[in-house]
Design a protein around this motif. Structure first.
Motif, PDB file in Angstrom:
ATOM      1  N   ALA A  45     -12.743   8.661 -29.511  1.00 21.92           N
ATOM      2  CA  ALA A  45     -12.036   9.601 -29.038  1.00 21.92           C
ATOM      3  C   ALA A  45     -13.482  10.442 -27.374  1.00 21.92           C
ATOM      4  O   ALA A  45     -12.704  10.511 -26.842  1.00 21.92           O
ATOM      5  N   ALA A  46     -14.597  10.413 -27.960  1.00 24.41           N
ATOM      6  CA  ALA A  46     -15.662  10.665 -27.003  1.00 24.41           C
ATOM      7  C   ALA A  46     -15.532   9.900 -25.895  1.00 24.41           C
ATOM      8  O   ALA A  46     -15.365  10.016 -24.736  1.00 24.41           O
ATOM      9  N   LEU A  47     -15.236   8.621 -26.399  1.00 30.48           N
ATOM     10  CA  LEU A  47     -15.657   7.238 -25.589  1.00 30.48           C
ATOM     11  C   LEU A  47     -13.952   7.913 -24.918  1.00 30.48           C
ATOM     12  O   LEU A  47     -13.977   7.792 -23.682  1.00 30.48           O
ATOM     13  N   GLU A  48     -13.026   7.710 -25.368  1.00 32.53           N
ATOM     14  CA  GLU A  48     -11.849   7.356 -24.474  1.00 32.53           C
ATOM     15  C   GLU A  48     -11.642   8.770 -23.438  1.00 32.53           C
ATOM     16  O   GLU A  48     -11.168   8.946 -22.913  1.00 32.53           O
ATOM     17  N   SER A  49     -12.256  10.251 -23.867  1.00 33.93           N
ATOM     18  CA  SER A  49     -11.875  11.389 -23.117  1.00 33.93           C
ATOM     19  C   SER A  49     -12.947  10.536 -22.066  1.00 33.93           C
ATOM     20  O   SER A  49     -12.157  11.451 -20.725  1.00 33.93           O
ATOM     21  N   VAL A  50     -13.974  10.271 -22.021  1.00 30.92           N
ATOM     22  CA  VAL A  50     -14.909   9.586 -20.262  1.00 30.92           C
ATOM     23  C   VAL A  50     -14.125   8.575 -19.811  1.00 30.92           C
ATOM     24  O   VAL A  50     -13.861   8.930 -18.527  1.00 30.92           O
ATOM     25  N   VAL A  51     -13.432   7.829 -20.657  1.00 34.48           N
ATOM     26  CA  VAL A  51     -12.211   6.077 -19.795  1.00 34.48           C
ATOM     27  C   VAL A  51     -11.573   7.092 -18.866  1.00 34.48           C
ATOM     28  O   VAL A  51     -11.239   7.352 -18.039  1.00 34.48           O
ATOM     29  N   SER A  52     -11.351   8.101 -19.870  1.00 35.14           N
ATOM     30  CA  SER A  52      -9.429   9.042 -19.221  1.00 35.14           C
ATOM     31  C   SER A  52     -10.045  10.015 -17.485  1.00 35.14           C
ATOM     32  O   SER A  52      -9.120  10.304 -16.925  1.00 35.14           O
ATOM     33  N   SER A  53     -11.070  10.188 -18.045  1.00 32.98           N
ATOM     34  CA  SER A  53     -11.324  11.114 -16.852  1.00 32.98           C
ATOM     35  C   SER A  53     -12.164   9.390 -15.698  1.00 32.98           C
ATOM     36  O   SER A  53     -12.060  10.809 -14.708  1.00 32.98           O
TER      37      SER A  53
END
Length: 89
Positions: free
Chosen positions: A76-84
């Motif tokens: 989830a943390a990685l996905e948040s960064v990638v989404s941004s």
């Protein structure tokens, strides 16, 4: 994916495939919402390869200030960064 316009679902699915390629211990039925990535075999060396793969897959540069342990703690943390990275804030 010149993916400034990528949908959340597309990002999630593509990122999960990319991350899976860099994990040594991920069972097929892993609960991506709860299991820490290091518990699935992500270490500092594989994280470097993962960053390169993410940049190539999504066509975006990984923010240097987010190359920290917390970013790679959970999917989830990685996905948040990638989404941004791939969608404008």
């Amino acid at each position: 994916m010149s993916d400034v316009q990528a949908t959340g679902a597309a990002i999630h699915d593509r990122l999960r495939a990319v991350v899976s390629n860099h994990l040594r211990k991920a069972p097929d039925d892993v609960d991506w919402t709860t299991v820490p990535l290091p518990d699935l075999g992500l270490d500092s060396l594989s994280a470097i390869d993962l960053v390169i793969d993410i940049e190539e897959t999504f066509g975006a540069e990984f923010p240097a200030d987010l190359l920290v342990r917390e970013t790679f703690a959970t999917f989830a943390a990685l996905e948040s960064v990638v989404s941004s990275m791939v969608r404008p804030a």
